[in-house]
Design a protein around this motif. Sequence first.
Motif, PDB file in Angstrom:
ATOM      1  N   PRO A 239       0.823  -1.221   0.000  1.00 36.50           N
ATOM      2  CA  PRO A 239       0.000   0.000   0.000  1.00 36.50           C
ATOM      3  C   PRO A 239       0.856   1.271   0.000  1.00 36.50           C
ATOM      4  O   PRO A 239       0.468   2.275  -0.590  1.00 36.50           O
ATOM      5  N   GLU A 240       2.028   1.213   0.665  1.00 34.40           N
ATOM      6  CA  GLU A 240       2.906   2.389   0.702  1.00 34.40           C
ATOM      7  C   GLU A 240       3.397   2.745  -0.699  1.00 34.40           C
ATOM      8  O   GLU A 240       3.442   3.928  -1.062  1.00 34.40           O
ATOM      9  N   ALA A 241       3.770   1.733  -1.484  1.00 36.58           N
ATOM     10  CA  ALA A 241       4.244   1.991  -2.846  1.00 36.58           C
ATOM     11  C   ALA A 241       3.123   2.555  -3.702  1.00 36.58           C
ATOM     12  O   ALA A 241       3.321   3.510  -4.469  1.00 36.58           O
ATOM     13  N   LYS A 242       1.924   1.992  -3.590  1.00 33.63           N
ATOM     14  CA  LYS A 242       0.787   2.497  -4.376  1.00 33.63           C
ATOM     15  C   LYS A 242       0.411   3.915  -3.955  1.00 33.63           C
ATOM     16  O   LYS A 242       0.046   4.744  -4.795  1.00 33.63           O
ATOM     17  N   ASP A 243       0.523   4.201  -2.660  1.00 39.53           N
ATOM     18  CA  ASP A 243       0.249   5.557  -2.186  1.00 39.53           C
ATOM     19  C   ASP A 243       1.225   6.553  -2.818  1.00 39.53           C
ATOM     20  O   ASP A 243       0.819   7.639  -3.278  1.00 39.53           O
ATOM     21  N   LEU A 244       2.504   6.200  -2.852  1.00 42.07           N
ATOM     22  CA  LEU A 244       3.503   7.078  -3.464  1.00 42.07           C
ATOM     23  C   LEU A 244       3.216   7.276  -4.951  1.00 42.07           C
ATOM     24  O   LEU A 244       3.275   8.405  -5.457  1.00 42.07           O
ATOM     25  N   LEU A 245       2.899   6.194  -5.651  1.00 42.24           N
ATOM     26  CA  LEU A 245       2.615   6.295  -7.082  1.00 42.24           C
ATOM     27  C   LEU A 245       1.430   7.218  -7.342  1.00 42.24           C
ATOM     28  O   LEU A 245       1.465   8.053  -8.260  1.00 42.24           O
ATOM     29  N   LYS A 246       0.374   7.093  -6.543  1.00 44.50           N
ATOM     30  CA  LYS A 246      -0.806   7.941  -6.732  1.00 44.50           C
ATOM     31  C   LYS A 246      -0.480   9.415  -6.524  1.00 44.50           C
ATOM     32  O   LYS A 246      -1.068  10.281  -7.181  1.00 44.50           O
ATOM     33  N   LYS A 247       0.465   9.699  -5.631  1.00 43.56           N
ATOM     34  CA  LYS A 247       0.803  11.087  -5.330  1.00 43.56           C
ATOM     35  C   LYS A 247       1.835  11.665  -6.291  1.00 43.56           C
ATOM     36  O   LYS A 247       2.034  12.887  -6.324  1.00 43.56           O
ATOM     37  N   MET A 248       2.503  10.801  -7.061  1.00 46.89           N
ATOM     38  CA  MET A 248       3.445  11.275  -8.083  1.00 46.89           C
ATOM     39  C   MET A 248       2.792  11.340  -9.453  1.00 46.89           C
ATOM     40  O   MET A 248       2.953  12.318 -10.186  1.00 46.89           O
ATOM     41  N   ILE A 249       2.063  10.280  -9.807  1.00 49.81           N
ATOM     42  CA  ILE A 249       1.398  10.237 -11.122  1.00 49.81           C
ATOM     43  C   ILE A 249      -0.006  10.817 -10.932  1.00 49.81           C
ATOM     44  O   ILE A 249      -1.020  10.148 -11.091  1.00 49.81           O
ATOM     45  N   VAL A 262       8.684  13.749  -2.130  1.00 49.86           N
ATOM     46  CA  VAL A 262       8.889  12.336  -2.474  1.00 49.86           C
ATOM     47  C   VAL A 262      10.014  11.754  -1.626  1.00 49.86           C
ATOM     48  O   VAL A 262       9.919  10.633  -1.118  1.00 49.86           O
ATOM     49  N   LEU A 263      11.084  12.516  -1.458  1.00 44.25           N
ATOM     50  CA  LEU A 263      12.209  12.046  -0.636  1.00 44.25           C
ATOM     51  C   LEU A 263      11.778  11.751   0.798  1.00 44.25           C
ATOM     52  O   LEU A 263      12.379  10.904   1.458  1.00 44.25           O
ATOM     53  N   ARG A 264      10.739  12.428   1.276  1.00 43.27           N
ATOM     54  CA  ARG A 264      10.292  12.241   2.657  1.00 43.27           C
ATOM     55  C   ARG A 264       9.151  11.237   2.784  1.00 43.27           C
ATOM     56  O   ARG A 264       8.644  11.005   3.891  1.00 43.27           O
ATOM     57  N   HIS A 265       8.741  10.642   1.668  1.00 46.23           N
ATOM     58  CA  HIS A 265       7.643   9.670   1.729  1.00 46.23           C
ATOM     59  C   HIS A 265       8.112   8.408   2.467  1.00 46.23           C
ATOM     60  O   HIS A 265       9.258   7.969   2.308  1.00 46.23           O
ATOM     61  N   PRO A 266       7.247   7.808   3.278  1.00 43.59           N
ATOM     62  CA  PRO A 266       7.652   6.620   4.054  1.00 43.59           C
ATOM     63  C   PRO A 266       8.245   5.499   3.209  1.00 43.59           C
ATOM     64  O   PRO A 266       9.189   4.826   3.659  1.00 43.59           O
ATOM     65  N   TRP A 267       7.728   5.274   2.020  1.00 44.29           N
ATOM     66  CA  TRP A 267       8.251   4.176   1.196  1.00 44.29           C
ATOM     67  C   TRP A 267       9.709   4.428   0.821  1.00 44.29           C
ATOM     68  O   TRP A 267      10.517   3.496   0.782  1.00 44.29           O
ATOM     69  N   VAL A 268      10.052   5.699   0.544  1.00 43.51           N
ATOM     70  CA  VAL A 268      11.432   6.047   0.200  1.00 43.51           C
ATOM     71  C   VAL A 268      12.312   5.988   1.442  1.00 43.51           C
ATOM     72  O   VAL A 268      13.402   5.406   1.413  1.00 43.51           O
ATOM     73  N   ASN A 270      11.959   4.260   4.094  1.00 44.42           N
ATOM     74  CA  ASN A 270      12.135   2.887   4.563  1.00 44.42           C
ATOM     75  C   ASN A 270      12.633   1.941   3.466  1.00 44.42           C
ATOM     76  O   ASN A 270      12.638   0.734   3.646  1.00 44.42           O
ATOM     77  N   ARG A 271      13.029   2.525   2.339  1.00 47.28           N
ATOM     78  CA  ARG A 271      13.698   1.792   1.248  1.00 47.28           C
ATOM     79  C   ARG A 271      12.904   0.577   0.780  1.00 47.28           C
ATOM     80  O   ARG A 271      13.439  -0.519   0.606  1.00 47.28           O
ATOM     81  N   GLY A 272      11.609   0.798   0.587  1.00 44.47           N
ATOM     82  CA  GLY A 272      10.774  -0.256   0.014  1.00 44.47           C
ATOM     83  C   GLY A 272      10.310  -1.290   0.993  1.00 44.47           C
ATOM     84  O   GLY A 272       9.643  -2.261   0.600  1.00 44.47           O
ATOM     85  N   GLN A 273      10.616  -1.133   2.252  1.00 41.34           N
ATOM     86  CA  GLN A 273      10.064  -2.018   3.271  1.00 41.34           C
ATOM     87  C   GLN A 273       8.643  -1.552   3.591  1.00 41.34           C
ATOM     88  O   GLN A 273       8.197  -0.539   3.083  1.00 41.34           O
ATOM     89  N   SER A 274       7.929  -2.213   4.475  1.00 40.29           N
ATOM     90  CA  SER A 274       6.521  -1.903   4.662  1.00 40.29           C
ATOM     91  C   SER A 274       6.143  -1.638   6.111  1.00 40.29           C
ATOM     92  O   SER A 274       5.428  -2.417   6.732  1.00 40.29           O
ATOM     93  N   PRO A 275       6.603  -0.507   6.672  1.00 32.85           N
ATOM     94  CA  PRO A 275       6.083  -0.107   7.977  1.00 32.85           C
ATOM     95  C   PRO A 275       4.717   0.541   7.799  1.00 32.85           C
ATOM     96  O   PRO A 275       4.223   0.677   6.690  1.00 32.85           O
ATOM     97  N   SER A 276       4.105   0.984   8.868  1.00 35.77           N
ATOM     98  CA  SER A 276       2.794   1.620   8.749  1.00 35.77           C
ATOM     99  C   SER A 276       2.941   2.944   7.993  1.00 35.77           C
ATOM    100  O   SER A 276       3.933   3.646   8.116  1.00 35.77           O
ATOM    101  N   LEU A 277       1.964   3.229   7.174  1.00 37.57           N
ATOM    102  CA  LEU A 277       1.984   4.429   6.355  1.00 37.57           C
ATOM    103  C   LEU A 277       1.795   5.663   7.256  1.00 37.57           C
ATOM    104  O   LEU A 277       0.888   5.714   8.065  1.00 37.57           O
ATOM    105  N   ALA A 278       2.697   6.641   7.089  1.00 34.38           N
ATOM    106  CA  ALA A 278       2.615   7.849   7.910  1.00 34.38           C
ATOM    107  C   ALA A 278       2.174   9.028   7.066  1.00 34.38           C
ATOM    108  O   ALA A 278       2.278   9.011   5.838  1.00 34.38           O
ATOM    109  N   GLU A 279       1.703  10.045   7.718  1.00 35.14           N
ATOM    110  CA  GLU A 279       1.333  11.275   7.032  1.00 35.14           C
ATOM    111  C   GLU A 279       2.605  11.983   6.558  1.00 35.14           C
ATOM    112  O   GLU A 279       3.636  11.961   7.242  1.00 35.14           O
TER     113      GLU A 279
END
Length: 280
Positions: A239-249, A262-268, A270-279
Amino acid sequence: MCERLKSEYQLCEEIGRGRFGVVYRCFSPISGDYFASKSIDKRLLSDPTDLDCIEKEPKILQLLSGSPNILQIHKIYEDDTFLHIVTDLCDGADLFDRLSSSEGTFSEPEAALIFEQLISAIAHCHRMGVAHRDIKPDNVLFDSRNKLKLADFGSAEWFGIGEERKMTGIVGTPYYVAPEILSGRDYNEKVDVWSAGVILYIMLAGVPPFYGDSPTDTFEAVLRGNLRFPPRIFRSVSPEAKDLLKKMICKDVSRRLSSEQVLRHPWVINRGQSPSLAEI
């Protein structure tokens, strides 16, 4: 061949060829390092647009010097016939080749390792008031240490720092170009964020988000901007990766993330790992 170039570098084999010249591997006896030397035949530059690109790119690369993820210029030599530009040597497969030869997709940590370097390069450009405007896998190179180097700034534009100066002109490549460029409206540096988002989508899905049977069909799909995540393809994407994609595309530029966001997005982070999505 320029005598000053030959006196400072030993030219080796040809490693690339383009519309206006040839790229050689070269060796510096002074530093003991290998570089690339791009020799451009100025006699082939009959189009003023081509001449402008050739003259502008070295200036922009010099302005952007200091980023480890942007191709660096080391020397420029010019004579009556040729322009010679000595740059970092990137002898690894570019991202286009890696995508073509991969097993369809990258894992999220693999994609994040590449993507973090790419978005860091883009953010550095934007801090310096430069938009690349042609972010695509072919322009994402790698050196012998597997460090990413963003290259080919022939379409880049300086938009200024601390001001709302917009850019115009249709540039870019099908699949990756932002819709506001195609619509003919003024646009800002967030066009690079859209293109980087498309690259990330392809790394995770193995297919582009917008495509058609012809460039025209692809452009129409980009203009519609209907981003989808087919369940069969995205079932294992976080879900973190899809959230980032939706906010970029994101077709709404005002809601699209900046490169710094984008640099501050949780997915970036946490380097593609999956912690809880943060604001963010």
